[in-house]
Write a protein that holds these residues in place. Sequence first.
Motif, PDB file in Angstrom:
ATOM      1  N   GLY A 150       0.786  -1.222   0.000  1.00 30.03           N
ATOM      2  CA  GLY A 150       0.000   0.000   0.000  1.00 30.03           C
ATOM      3  C   GLY A 150       0.823   1.279   0.000  1.00 30.03           C
ATOM      4  O   GLY A 150       0.251   2.369  -0.042  1.00 30.03           O
ATOM      5  N   VAL A 151       2.164   1.150   0.045  1.00 31.58           N
ATOM      6  CA  VAL A 151       3.035   2.327   0.044  1.00 31.58           C
ATOM      7  C   VAL A 151       3.566   2.549  -1.374  1.00 31.58           C
ATOM      8  O   VAL A 151       4.134   1.631  -1.976  1.00 31.58           O
ATOM      9  N   THR A 152       3.380   3.740  -1.905  1.00 36.55           N
ATOM     10  CA  THR A 152       3.961   4.074  -3.204  1.00 36.55           C
ATOM     11  C   THR A 152       5.383   4.573  -2.983  1.00 36.55           C
ATOM     12  O   THR A 152       5.606   5.515  -2.209  1.00 36.55           O
ATOM     13  N   VAL A 153       6.329   3.923  -3.667  1.00 38.62           N
ATOM     14  CA  VAL A 153       7.744   4.232  -3.471  1.00 38.62           C
ATOM     15  C   VAL A 153       8.295   4.871  -4.742  1.00 38.62           C
ATOM     16  O   VAL A 153       8.175   4.317  -5.839  1.00 38.62           O
ATOM     17  N   GLY A 154       8.906   6.017  -4.604  1.00 37.09           N
ATOM     18  CA  GLY A 154       9.503   6.707  -5.739  1.00 37.09           C
ATOM     19  C   GLY A 154      10.872   6.158  -6.092  1.00 37.09           C
ATOM     20  O   GLY A 154      11.669   5.807  -5.214  1.00 37.09           O
ATOM     21  N   TRP A 155      11.157   6.066  -7.389  1.00 36.49           N
ATOM     22  CA  TRP A 155      12.466   5.642  -7.884  1.00 36.49           C
ATOM     23  C   TRP A 155      12.689   6.363  -9.208  1.00 36.49           C
ATOM     24  O   TRP A 155      12.068   7.398  -9.454  1.00 36.49           O
ATOM     25  N   VAL A 156      13.567   5.868 -10.058  1.00 38.65           N
ATOM     26  CA  VAL A 156      13.889   6.543 -11.307  1.00 38.65           C
ATOM     27  C   VAL A 156      13.701   5.574 -12.470  1.00 38.65           C
ATOM     28  O   VAL A 156      13.938   4.365 -12.325  1.00 38.65           O
ATOM     29  N   GLY A 176      11.118  10.631 -14.195  1.00 37.49           N
ATOM     30  CA  GLY A 176      11.870  10.747 -15.439  1.00 37.49           C
ATOM     31  C   GLY A 176      12.811  11.936 -15.454  1.00 37.49           C
ATOM     32  O   GLY A 176      13.522  12.142 -16.429  1.00 37.49           O
ATOM     33  N   ALA A 177      12.841  12.718 -14.383  1.00 36.00           N
ATOM     34  CA  ALA A 177      13.668  13.921 -14.335  1.00 36.00           C
ATOM     35  C   ALA A 177      15.140  13.575 -14.127  1.00 36.00           C
ATOM     36  O   ALA A 177      15.472  12.553 -13.520  1.00 36.00           O
TER      37      ALA A 177
END
Length: 267
Positions: A150-156, A176-177
Motif C-alpha cells: 500500500g506504500v507508493t515508493v519513488g524511484w527513477v 523521469g527527471a
Amino acid sequence: MCYAGCIAASDPAHVRIFAAITAITTTLASAAALAQPPADTITVGVFTVAPYVIAGDTGPHGALVEFFEREIAPRMHVRFQWERPTTVARLEQNLIAGRVLFTPILAKTSAREQAHIQFAGEPHIRFTPAIAVLPEHPLNALTAPSDLAGVTVGWVQAGALPPFMHDPHIRLDLAGAIDWERTNLDKLKLGRIGGAYFSDRQTARYFAARNGLRLKLLDLPVPGTALYAAFSPSAPPELVERYLRVASEAFANGRFNAYLNRAIAEQ
C-alpha cells in the motif's frame, strides 16, 4: 688582501676545483631527481552518485573524488585525470575499450569479469539501499516486502533494483527527471508518494540536508552492493599492484567515512 691559507679567486687552480665541485653537485642533484620518477597520469571514469561523485562544470567532485585525490594518488605516485561523469553502461564500455584505465567504484558482475575488467582486491565501499520516509511514518524497520504493502515508493526510470523491490506488494512511481532525487523528495514532502528508494542511504542523507528535510531511513534487509576499484583490461598489472599496496592503508581507521560525512554536512 689575501691572508695565509686563503686562495685568491683569480687563482686558476681554485677555479678548476670550484668548477669540479659544482659539476659533481649538479650531477648528484640530477641523479636524485631521476631517482624520483614523474607521476604517471591515469585516466579515471566515474558515474554520478551523490555525495560520492557529483558532476560539476569543470569535472566531477564529491567525497570519493576528494578522497582518491588526497589519499590514493599520492600513495600510488600517480596523477588522476578525471573524465566527465557518464552512465554506468558507458563507463563499463570505456573501461573495456581502454578509453579510461580506472574507476574507483564498480559492482563486480560475471559479465564484467568475462570482459576482463580487473577488480582490485577487496571492496572498501558498500552501498546500503534504503527507503526514505517522513519521520511520522509508522514503519521503523523493514523485514519483508509486505511491510511496504500500500506504500507508493519513488524511484527513477530504468534504474536497477534488488529483487526485494520487485515484489508485487510494492507500488513504484518512476521519475523521469534528471534530478530525480530532488524530485522524489519533493513528492515525499507533498505526500504524493509514501517513500523514496535510494541505492545508498548516504545519498538520501545528502539530498535531505540540502532540502532542509528530516527523514527516517529504512534499510532494506539485503546485503547491499559491494563496490570495487576496477581497472581496464589494458591497464598494466604493475598499476593494479600499486593500488593494492596502498588501498588498505588509505581506507584504514574510517578515513573515507570522514570525507563522506564532511561532504554530506557541507552546504
